[in-house]
Scaffold this motif. Structure first.
Motif, PDB file in Angstrom:
ATOM      1  N   LEU A 454       0.812  -1.205   0.000  1.00  0.00           N
ATOM      2  CA  LEU A 454       0.000   0.000   0.000  1.00  0.00           C
ATOM      3  C   LEU A 454       0.856   1.270   0.000  1.00  0.00           C
ATOM      4  O   LEU A 454       0.640   2.187  -0.801  1.00  0.00           O
ATOM      5  CB  LEU A 454      -0.930  -0.001   1.212  1.00  0.00           C
ATOM      6  CG  LEU A 454      -1.815   1.242   1.392  1.00  0.00           C
ATOM      7  CD1 LEU A 454      -2.733   1.421   0.201  1.00  0.00           C
ATOM      8  CD2 LEU A 454      -2.612   1.134   2.683  1.00  0.00           C
ATOM      9  N   ALA A 455       1.845   1.338   0.894  1.00  0.00           N
ATOM     10  CA  ALA A 455       2.671   2.542   0.988  1.00  0.00           C
ATOM     11  C   ALA A 455       3.446   2.786  -0.300  1.00  0.00           C
ATOM     12  O   ALA A 455       3.601   3.927  -0.746  1.00  0.00           O
ATOM     13  CB  ALA A 455       3.626   2.432   2.168  1.00  0.00           C
ATOM     14  N   THR A 456       3.923   1.721  -0.922  1.00  0.00           N
ATOM     15  CA  THR A 456       4.670   1.863  -2.179  1.00  0.00           C
ATOM     16  C   THR A 456       3.773   2.374  -3.296  1.00  0.00           C
ATOM     17  O   THR A 456       4.150   3.269  -4.070  1.00  0.00           O
ATOM     18  CB  THR A 456       5.290   0.516  -2.568  1.00  0.00           C
ATOM     19  OG1 THR A 456       6.064   0.012  -1.478  1.00  0.00           O
ATOM     20  CG2 THR A 456       6.171   0.665  -3.784  1.00  0.00           C
ATOM     21  N   ALA A 457       2.557   1.809  -3.387  1.00  0.00           N
ATOM     22  CA  ALA A 457       1.623   2.270  -4.413  1.00  0.00           C
ATOM     23  C   ALA A 457       1.249   3.727  -4.202  1.00  0.00           C
ATOM     24  O   ALA A 457       1.136   4.509  -5.159  1.00  0.00           O
ATOM     25  CB  ALA A 457       0.372   1.392  -4.404  1.00  0.00           C
ATOM     26  N   LEU A 458       1.060   4.125  -2.956  1.00  0.00           N
ATOM     27  CA  LEU A 458       0.742   5.529  -2.664  1.00  0.00           C
ATOM     28  C   LEU A 458       1.899   6.453  -3.057  1.00  0.00           C
ATOM     29  O   LEU A 458       1.677   7.574  -3.531  1.00  0.00           O
ATOM     30  CB  LEU A 458       0.409   5.690  -1.189  1.00  0.00           C
ATOM     31  CG  LEU A 458      -0.952   5.175  -0.737  1.00  0.00           C
ATOM     32  CD1 LEU A 458      -1.084   5.287   0.773  1.00  0.00           C
ATOM     33  CD2 LEU A 458      -2.075   5.931  -1.431  1.00  0.00           C
ATOM     34  N   ALA A 459       3.135   5.995  -2.833  1.00  0.00           N
ATOM     35  CA  ALA A 459       4.287   6.813  -3.226  1.00  0.00           C
ATOM     36  C   ALA A 459       4.316   7.026  -4.736  1.00  0.00           C
ATOM     37  O   ALA A 459       4.543   8.153  -5.222  1.00  0.00           O
ATOM     38  CB  ALA A 459       5.574   6.155  -2.746  1.00  0.00           C
ATOM     39  N   TYR A 460       4.091   5.950  -5.499  1.00  0.00           N
ATOM     40  CA  TYR A 460       4.057   6.091  -6.959  1.00  0.00           C
ATOM     41  C   TYR A 460       2.907   7.000  -7.391  1.00  0.00           C
ATOM     42  O   TYR A 460       3.060   7.842  -8.288  1.00  0.00           O
ATOM     43  CB  TYR A 460       3.908   4.717  -7.609  1.00  0.00           C
ATOM     44  CG  TYR A 460       5.195   3.931  -7.691  1.00  0.00           C
ATOM     45  CD1 TYR A 460       6.326   4.477  -8.265  1.00  0.00           C
ATOM     46  CD2 TYR A 460       5.275   2.634  -7.188  1.00  0.00           C
ATOM     47  CE1 TYR A 460       7.512   3.760  -8.345  1.00  0.00           C
ATOM     48  CE2 TYR A 460       6.456   1.902  -7.258  1.00  0.00           C
ATOM     49  CZ  TYR A 460       7.567   2.477  -7.834  1.00  0.00           C
ATOM     50  OH  TYR A 460       8.741   1.762  -7.906  1.00  0.00           O
ATOM     51  N   ALA A 461       1.739   6.834  -6.760  1.00  0.00           N
ATOM     52  CA  ALA A 461       0.589   7.656  -7.140  1.00  0.00           C
ATOM     53  C   ALA A 461       0.825   9.124  -6.797  1.00  0.00           C
ATOM     54  O   ALA A 461       0.491  10.015  -7.594  1.00  0.00           O
ATOM     55  CB  ALA A 461      -0.661   7.140  -6.426  1.00  0.00           C
ATOM     56  N   ALA A 462       1.402   9.393  -5.630  1.00  0.00           N
ATOM     57  CA  ALA A 462       1.669  10.780  -5.239  1.00  0.00           C
ATOM     58  C   ALA A 462       2.663  11.435  -6.185  1.00  0.00           C
ATOM     59  O   ALA A 462       2.480  12.587  -6.617  1.00  0.00           O
ATOM     60  CB  ALA A 462       2.176  10.819  -3.806  1.00  0.00           C
ATOM     61  N   GLY A 463       3.741  10.724  -6.515  1.00  0.00           N
ATOM     62  CA  GLY A 463       4.722  11.301  -7.425  1.00  0.00           C
ATOM     63  C   GLY A 463       4.151  11.553  -8.803  1.00  0.00           C
ATOM     64  O   GLY A 463       4.434  12.586  -9.437  1.00  0.00           O
ATOM     65  N   ALA A 464       3.311  10.634  -9.292  1.00  0.00           N
ATOM     66  CA  ALA A 464       2.787  10.745 -10.651  1.00  0.00           C
ATOM     67  C   ALA A 464       1.741  11.838 -10.795  1.00  0.00           C
ATOM     68  O   ALA A 464       1.573  12.397 -11.889  1.00  0.00           O
ATOM     69  CB  ALA A 464       2.197   9.404 -11.086  1.00  0.00           C
ATOM     70  N   THR A 465       1.020  12.163  -9.732  1.00  0.00           N
ATOM     71  CA  THR A 465      -0.064  13.135  -9.845  1.00  0.00           C
ATOM     72  C   THR A 465       0.303  14.511  -9.287  1.00  0.00           C
ATOM     73  O   THR A 465      -0.016  15.541  -9.892  1.00  0.00           O
ATOM     74  CB  THR A 465      -1.306  12.607  -9.105  1.00  0.00           C
ATOM     75  OG1 THR A 465      -0.955  12.300  -7.751  1.00  0.00           O
ATOM     76  CG2 THR A 465      -1.830  11.356  -9.779  1.00  0.00           C
ATOM     77  N   LEU A 466       0.959  14.545  -8.147  1.00  0.00           N
ATOM     78  CA  LEU A 466       1.264  15.835  -7.533  1.00  0.00           C
ATOM     79  C   LEU A 466       2.372  16.581  -8.265  1.00  0.00           C
ATOM     80  O   LEU A 466       2.390  17.816  -8.278  1.00  0.00           O
ATOM     81  CB  LEU A 466       1.644  15.631  -6.065  1.00  0.00           C
ATOM     82  CG  LEU A 466       0.544  15.092  -5.156  1.00  0.00           C
ATOM     83  CD1 LEU A 466       1.056  14.954  -3.730  1.00  0.00           C
ATOM     84  CD2 LEU A 466      -0.681  15.989  -5.194  1.00  0.00           C
ATOM     85  N   THR A 467       3.323  15.849  -8.850  1.00  0.00           N
ATOM     86  CA  THR A 467       4.438  16.517  -9.521  1.00  0.00           C
ATOM     87  C   THR A 467       3.976  17.375 -10.705  1.00  0.00           C
ATOM     88  O   THR A 467       4.363  18.549 -10.805  1.00  0.00           O
ATOM     89  CB  THR A 467       5.475  15.486  -9.978  1.00  0.00           C
ATOM     90  OG1 THR A 467       5.982  14.792  -8.837  1.00  0.00           O
ATOM     91  CG2 THR A 467       6.617  16.156 -10.704  1.00  0.00           C
ATOM     92  N   PRO A 468       3.159  16.855 -11.651  1.00  0.00           N
ATOM     93  CA  PRO A 468       2.710  17.745 -12.744  1.00  0.00           C
ATOM     94  C   PRO A 468       1.906  18.939 -12.241  1.00  0.00           C
ATOM     95  O   PRO A 468       2.044  20.051 -12.770  1.00  0.00           O
ATOM     96  CB  PRO A 468       1.853  16.816 -13.614  1.00  0.00           C
ATOM     97  CG  PRO A 468       2.291  15.445 -13.280  1.00  0.00           C
ATOM     98  CD  PRO A 468       2.670  15.471 -11.839  1.00  0.00           C
TER      99      PRO A 468
END
Length: 887
Positions: A454-468
């Motif tokens: 769960l934590a790993t998936a959240l990290a990928y999701a946060a990086g992919a959406t918040l960065t742009p």
């Protein structure tokens, strides 16, 4: 000459004695162990109790029924007999625990070794210093003696290693004597080389640099035989070499030397498993990068520091994440050390971008900016336990956009984009490519990650959406300066479409192969699409605010979390709330100065009202049913209340100052309305808390109440009281500012006291009632004075006898009103307040009216007071404390 040879011989003899003592001691101790082993073997032949080193095996060989052996007479021996543990007739069920080391063992095996190693190092330095001060040797002889001492210590360390390592194994808690002696020799060698250069000038800086560097590398190589402590000493020596030697002023050689030192340390650490050595190398590399950035005085120096930072960041990320390369996705839990190893170099690179920006902007600066983003992003994509690298890359990208060098002058081009940066086109390309790359990396990992934790998936999701989103927002602020920008509106629409497309891809994939990572990706990209649309709205409206965008994004995220049943997205709402809270803490005025002059219906309603409504609504949406509210809804609820308070506060200022919320002055009506608002907030929140049971509502009601109490007593009672300020009071004899500023807050305070009974602490209820009574008293008094004096109520104005009489009458009528209310509502607080007003009126009549009034007014004052007091006594006797009637 003879004296010289005598002192040389004396020095060498002292050195031999200093070195031979520890050597002899170590050799004797090693022989003693062998003698003890031989004695144990003889004891078994003679059926004697064994030595203390092996009680358990001997006990295990005894038969269970064998009686205890008779005690044997003490044998004469040249040394004390070893301690023998008691042996029972039957073997113990478990092996006995090893005894803790005694003071003697700690002293003889540890402390003396550590102190001895330090003493050797200091002794070598002091010997050289003494020879210099006494003038016994010339510079050449001193250097030769230093090399001889260092060589002797290194030779003794190697000899001890070969002699002692083959004997019985040494406990890990004991310091390594060979390594200690070798370290002392290393210190002597390092000091001698430096002295030959810095003190006597025998060798130049180039040869000194090579010699010292070779010494550091050699020590790290010798650590393969002697252990990690010696490797740490060699690392310190190698990193400290440039500081000692200096150089010709060019930092470019260090861009090769320092990465070589770090790479060597990483290699030894990898080969031997010495994590501490790798961490020390990374810290040293980071400190050197910051130092080079701070001391850069020209563009070439800045470029060298930037290149050095890039190389060190690449080395550190490779070393600390390579061990996780083969970790499968299902086991890819976030690794803290890998995350820290990616974060620290990226932050160092961002710091370098800031410290070297003034010295020049060029290819090296852009390379450092790209590396600060690309290195953690690549590591996070390739190594699953380093998934936080995408988030770190987003942070680095934001820092690079903020620090992008400004242009020497500002000018405008089409589409209303203000170009106040150097190479705005390059900045746009950098932000766009980095944002797209990080989003693509996160999406690919999520859609192909299978059963990611769960934590790993959240990290990928946060990086992919918040960065742009962050890149789009910060680039807009840098280039458009918060003005209307059609270009950025189009860009926000493109981002929203891309996020919507990704959400649809994840939804289709989840329908085929359900997985938690796909669900998280669907929710994250759908929320990002809502956030991008909100940003587009802000970009399209003059004076817009990112606060509005973040609030709308939070609302959209909450709706998606509820509809798709993704509880993890609730924490995204909390994160957006924290961002908004930070924005308010930085600058509570989230809207610009051009608000319009229309009361209520102005941009304040958008800047504060829309976010307040959005966070209030989302706090209800994301609350889990049948459970106590946790952090996400509470954060949203708190922000809703805070934004609503700001809205009311600024709307009051806007209405009373002709649209200027930045006005420096404030009057009676404004403070009265502020007190009324705070008391109203507190009353409503007390009622809502009784229904919802929220800790945020409970705390907010207490906070608003305390603020209202202080505001009412300090401001209305003293600061803006027209009796003290002599400011003109607007309005007629009855309907005027006094009635609004004092009368309405008084009624609301009394209502708060009644509402808070049995729901809030006693001090809070009494405080609200007391403030209500004080405001009521002030309202009656000031209204009477306004009726007699007109608009000006200053203390220096003459008070007539009818006015004095009117005060007594007004206070008594107020006391009677409170008494009636207290009887009707059975409120002890109201009855006590009534008694206070009646007592004050009584004191006034006897102290002031007796001497200040003449004729019929004096008599009427006393007659009225007496009648009222008798009536009050009758009421208490008949209704409050009436005796029970006999049955």
């Amino acid at each position: 000459m003879d004296e010289t040879f005598f002192f040389v011989g004396l020095a060498l003899a002292g050195l031999a004695m200093a070195v031979s003592g520890p050597i002899a001691f170590v050799l004797v101790m090693s022989q003693r162990k062998r003698i003890a082993q031989l004695e144990q073997r003889l004891a078994r032949f003679d059926r004697l109790p064994p030595a203390a080193q092996a009680p358990a095996p001997f006990a295990a060989r005894q038969p269970a029924t064998r009686p205890e052996p008779a005690p044997e007479p003490a044998r004469e021996t040249a040394r004390p007999a070893p301690t023998v543990l008691p042996i029972s007739a039957s073997p113990p069920a478990i092996e006995p625990k090893l005894p803790r080391p005694s003071f003697e063992e700690r002293f003889g095996t540890r402390w003396v070794v550590w102190v001895g190693g330090i003493a050797l190092a200091f002794g070598a330095a002091l010997l050289v210093r003494y020879s210099v001060e006494a003038g016994y040797f010339g510079p050449g002889m001193r250097v030769v003696s230093g090399f001889a001492l260092a060589a002797g210590l290194l030779a003794v360390g190697e000899l001890l290693r070969r002699r002692l390592r083959g004997s019985l194994p040494v406990p890990t808690t004991w310091p390594d004597i060979p390594a200690m002696v070798t370290a002392a020799g290393t210190v002597a060698l390092f000091g001698t080389i430096y002295a030959a250069h810095a003190l006597y000038g025998f060798i130049g800086p180039e040869i000194t640099f090579v010699a010292l560097a070779a010494t550091g590398f050699g020590v790290m190589s010798a650590a393969l035989l002697h252990g990690p402590a010696l490797a740490g000493l060699g690392l310190i020596a190698a990193l400290g070499t440039p500081l000692l030697v200096g150089g010709g002023g060019s930092p470019w050689p260090l861009t090769v030397y320092l990465p070589a030192v770090a790479a060597s340390a990483y290699g030894f650490a990898w080969y031997k498993g010495w994590r501490a050595l790798a961490v020390a190398a990374a810290i040293g590399a980071g400190l050197w990068a910051l130092l080079l950035g701070l001391v850069s005085m020209k563009a070439s120096d800045a470029a060298a520091a930037q290149i050095h930072g890039v190389l060190q960041a690449a080395l550190a990320s490779f070393v600390f994440t390579l061990s996780h390369r083969a970790t499968p996705a299902e086991e890819g839990r976030l690794d803290r050390s890998a995350t820290a190893a990616l974060m620290a170099p990226s932050l160092v690179l961002v710091a370098l971008l800031g410290t070297t920006m003034a010295q020049g902007y060029g290819a090296a600066w852009i390379l450092a900016a790209v590396a600060a983003v690309a290195i953690p992003a690549a590591a996070g994509f390739l190594v699953v336990p380093a998934a936080a690298g995408l988030v770190i890359a987003g942070v680095a990208l934001s820092g690079a956009i903020v620090l992008w060098p400004p242009a020497p002058d500002e000018h405008w081009v089409s589409f209303l984009i203000r170009l106040d940066t150097t190479d705005p086109g390059l900045l746009l390309a950098f932000a766009a490519l980095a944002g797209v790359g990080i989003a693509a990396a996160g999406a690919l990992r999520l859609i192909g990650g299978g059963r990611l934790p769960l934590a790993t998936a959240l990290a990928y999701a946060a990086g992919a959406t918040l960065t742009p989103l962050a890149a789009l927002s910060l680039t807009y602020l840098r280039l458009a300066q918060a003005e209307v920008s059609p270009s950025f509106v189009v860009a926000a629409g493109v981002v929203a479409l891309a996020m919507t497309w990704l959400a649809s891809v994840f939804r289709a994939q989840r329908e085929r192969t359900p997985a938690d990572a796909l669900t998280i990706g669907l929710g994250a990209f759908a929320s990002a699409a809502v956030a991008a649309l909100a940003l587009g709205m802000v970009f399209a409206v003059s004076g817009g605010s990112l606060t509005v965008a973040m609030a709308l994004a939070a609302l959209g995220t909450g709706v998606i979390a509820r509809r798709l049943d993704i509880p993890a997205l609730r924490w995204c709402v909390a994160g957006l709330g924290i961002v908004v809270a930070g924005r308010l803490a930085w600058d509570p005025m989230v809207v610009g100065g051009e608000l319009g002059r229309t009361p209520i219906l102005n941009w304040l309603l958008v800047g504060y009202g829309v976010p307040a409504f959005a966070f209030g609504l989302v706090s209800r949406i994301i609350r889990l049913p049948d459970t106590k509210p946790d952090a996400p809804p509470l954060i949203a609820q708190a922000l809703s209340l805070l934004l609503a308070a700001f809205l009311v506060f600024f709307e009051i200022r806007h209405a009373l100052h002709g649209g200027d919320i930045y006005a420096l002055d404030s009057g009676l009506l404004e403070h009265g309305l502020l007190s009324l608002s705070a008391l109203g907030f507190a009353t409503v929140l007390v009622r809502l808390d009784g229904v919802h049971g929220s800790p945020v509502l409970r705390f907010a009601s207490l906070a608003f109440g305390v603020i209202a109490f202080v505001q009412s007593l300090a401001a209305l009672g003293l600061a803006v009281n027209p009796y003290f300020t002599d400011e003109a009071v607007a309005g007629g004899p009855v309907f005027n500012e006094i009635l609004i500023a004092y009368g309405l807050p008084a009624l609301v305070a009394l209502a708060l006291a009644r509402t808070a009974r049995e729901k809030r602490p006693q001090w809070y209820v009494l405080g609200a009632g007391g403030v209500g009574v004080v405001l009521c008293f002030l309202a009656v008094t000031l209204l009477i004075r306004h009726g007699f004096q007109g608009a000006q109520l200053g203390i220096d104005r003459e008070t007539s006898q009818p006015e004095w009489y009117a005060y007594s009458a007004g206070w008594l009528l107020s006391g009677l009103a409170l008494l009636a209310y207290g009887l009707l509502r059975q409120s002890l607080t109201a009855r006590l307040a009534s008694a206070a007003l009646v007592g004050l009126s009584t004191l006034k009549v006897f102290l002031f009216d007796l001497s200040g009034l003449d004729g019929p007014l004096r008599a009427l004052s006393f007659l009225g007071l007496g009648a009222v007091l008798i009536g009050i006594g009758l009421v208490y006797q008949r209704f409050v404390f009436a005796p029970a009637r006999a049955g």
